[in-house]
Scaffold this motif. Structure first.
Motif, PDB file in Angstrom:
ATOM      1  N   ARG A   2     -18.308  54.461 -38.766  1.00  0.00           N
ATOM      2  CA  ARG A   2     -19.684  54.068 -38.504  1.00  0.00           C
ATOM      3  C   ARG A   2     -19.744  52.971 -37.447  1.00  0.00           C
ATOM      4  NH1 ARG A   2     -21.298  52.811 -44.508  1.00  0.00           N
ATOM      5  NH2 ARG A   2     -21.446  50.816 -43.487  1.00  0.00           N
ATOM      6  N   PRO A   3     -20.843  52.923 -36.689  1.00  0.00           N
ATOM      7  CA  PRO A   3     -20.985  51.832 -35.716  1.00  0.00           C
ATOM      8  C   PRO A   3     -21.157  50.490 -36.431  1.00  0.00           C
ATOM      9  CG  PRO A   3     -22.975  53.153 -35.791  1.00  0.00           C
ATOM     10  CD  PRO A   3     -21.951  53.848 -36.657  1.00  0.00           C
ATOM     11  N   ASN A   8     -22.587  42.035 -37.193  1.00  0.00           N
ATOM     12  CA  ASN A   8     -21.171  42.036 -36.823  1.00  0.00           C
ATOM     13  C   ASN A   8     -20.985  42.140 -35.322  1.00  0.00           C
ATOM     14  OD1 ASN A   8     -20.021  41.724 -39.309  1.00  0.00           O
ATOM     15  ND2 ASN A   8     -20.060  43.890 -39.763  1.00  0.00           N
ATOM     16  N   ARG A   9     -21.814  42.923 -34.656  1.00  0.00           N
ATOM     17  CA  ARG A   9     -21.720  43.051 -33.206  1.00  0.00           C
ATOM     18  C   ARG A   9     -22.017  41.705 -32.548  1.00  0.00           C
ATOM     19  NH1 ARG A   9     -24.268  47.649 -32.904  1.00  0.00           N
ATOM     20  NH2 ARG A   9     -26.319  46.687 -32.835  1.00  0.00           N
ATOM     21  N   ASN A  10     -23.055  40.997 -33.031  1.00  0.00           N
ATOM     22  CA  ASN A  10     -23.399  39.700 -32.446  1.00  0.00           C
ATOM     23  C   ASN A  10     -22.336  38.645 -32.739  1.00  0.00           C
ATOM     24  OD1 ASN A  10     -25.734  40.657 -31.320  1.00  0.00           O
ATOM     25  ND2 ASN A  10     -27.026  40.044 -33.022  1.00  0.00           N
ATOM     26  N   LEU A  11     -21.760  38.658 -33.942  1.00  0.00           N
ATOM     27  CA  LEU A  11     -20.682  37.715 -34.253  1.00  0.00           C
ATOM     28  C   LEU A  11     -19.467  37.968 -33.366  1.00  0.00           C
ATOM     29  CD1 LEU A  11     -20.836  37.559 -38.149  1.00  0.00           C
ATOM     30  CD2 LEU A  11     -21.364  35.720 -36.559  1.00  0.00           C
ATOM     31  N   ALA A  48     -17.070  37.765 -39.265  1.00  0.00           N
ATOM     32  CA  ALA A  48     -17.336  39.177 -38.974  1.00  0.00           C
ATOM     33  C   ALA A  48     -16.361  40.077 -39.719  1.00  0.00           C
ATOM     34  CB  ALA A  48     -17.244  39.428 -37.474  1.00  0.00           C
ATOM     35  N   PHE A  49     -15.093  39.701 -39.748  1.00  0.00           N
ATOM     36  CA  PHE A  49     -14.090  40.499 -40.451  1.00  0.00           C
ATOM     37  C   PHE A  49     -14.370  40.526 -41.957  1.00  0.00           C
ATOM     38  CE2 PHE A  49      -9.943  40.917 -42.586  1.00  0.00           C
ATOM     39  CZ  PHE A  49      -9.598  42.176 -42.103  1.00  0.00           C
ATOM     40  N   LEU A  52     -17.151  42.904 -42.607  1.00  0.00           N
ATOM     41  CA  LEU A  52     -16.671  44.285 -42.452  1.00  0.00           C
ATOM     42  C   LEU A  52     -15.905  44.749 -43.681  1.00  0.00           C
ATOM     43  CD1 LEU A  52     -15.387  44.407 -38.783  1.00  0.00           C
ATOM     44  CD2 LEU A  52     -17.281  45.690 -39.746  1.00  0.00           C
ATOM     45  N   THR A  53     -15.018  43.914 -44.178  1.00  0.00           N
ATOM     46  CA  THR A  53     -14.206  44.334 -45.315  1.00  0.00           C
ATOM     47  C   THR A  53     -15.006  44.351 -46.609  1.00  0.00           C
ATOM     48  OG1 THR A  53     -13.378  42.080 -45.603  1.00  0.00           O
ATOM     49  CG2 THR A  53     -12.031  43.576 -44.309  1.00  0.00           C
ATOM     50  N   ARG A  54     -16.011  43.514 -46.719  1.00  0.00           N
ATOM     51  CA  ARG A  54     -16.830  43.497 -47.917  1.00  0.00           C
ATOM     52  C   ARG A  54     -17.679  44.750 -48.025  1.00  0.00           C
ATOM     53  NH1 ARG A  54     -20.649  38.689 -48.259  1.00  0.00           N
ATOM     54  NH2 ARG A  54     -18.711  37.563 -48.595  1.00  0.00           N
ATOM     55  N   HIS A  55     -18.207  45.213 -46.894  1.00  0.00           N
ATOM     56  CA  HIS A  55     -19.098  46.366 -46.911  1.00  0.00           C
ATOM     57  C   HIS A  55     -18.396  47.680 -46.560  1.00  0.00           C
ATOM     58  CE1 HIS A  55     -22.472  43.820 -47.664  1.00  0.00           C
ATOM     59  NE2 HIS A  55     -22.221  43.098 -46.610  1.00  0.00           N
TER      60      HIS A  55
END
Length: 58
Positions: A2-3, A8-11, A48-49, A52-55
């Motif tokens: 998924r994109p 996350n993109r801004n971070l 950000a990481f 990502l890992t949480r979701h």
């Protein structure tokens, strides 16, 4: 895959920008500002990481 979400993109973008700023301060001989900018960039990248890992957006 998924994109990335907008957050996350801004971070990631902010982290990349601050990495460049830290490198610039380092080249200019401003060690304390370079360390501060690098630490902030690292914090943003780790945030950000963590999101990502949480979701599960890997």
């Amino acid at each position: 895959m998924r994109p990335l979400s907008r957050l996350n993109r801004n971070l990631s973008r902010a982290s990349t920008l601050l990495t460049g700023v830290a490198a610039g301060f380092g080249m200019l001989g401003r060690e304390s500002l370079a360390i501060f900018a690098a630490a902030l960039a690292c914090l943003l990248a780790l945030t950000a990481f963590r999101i990502l890992t949480r979701h599960g957006d890997r």
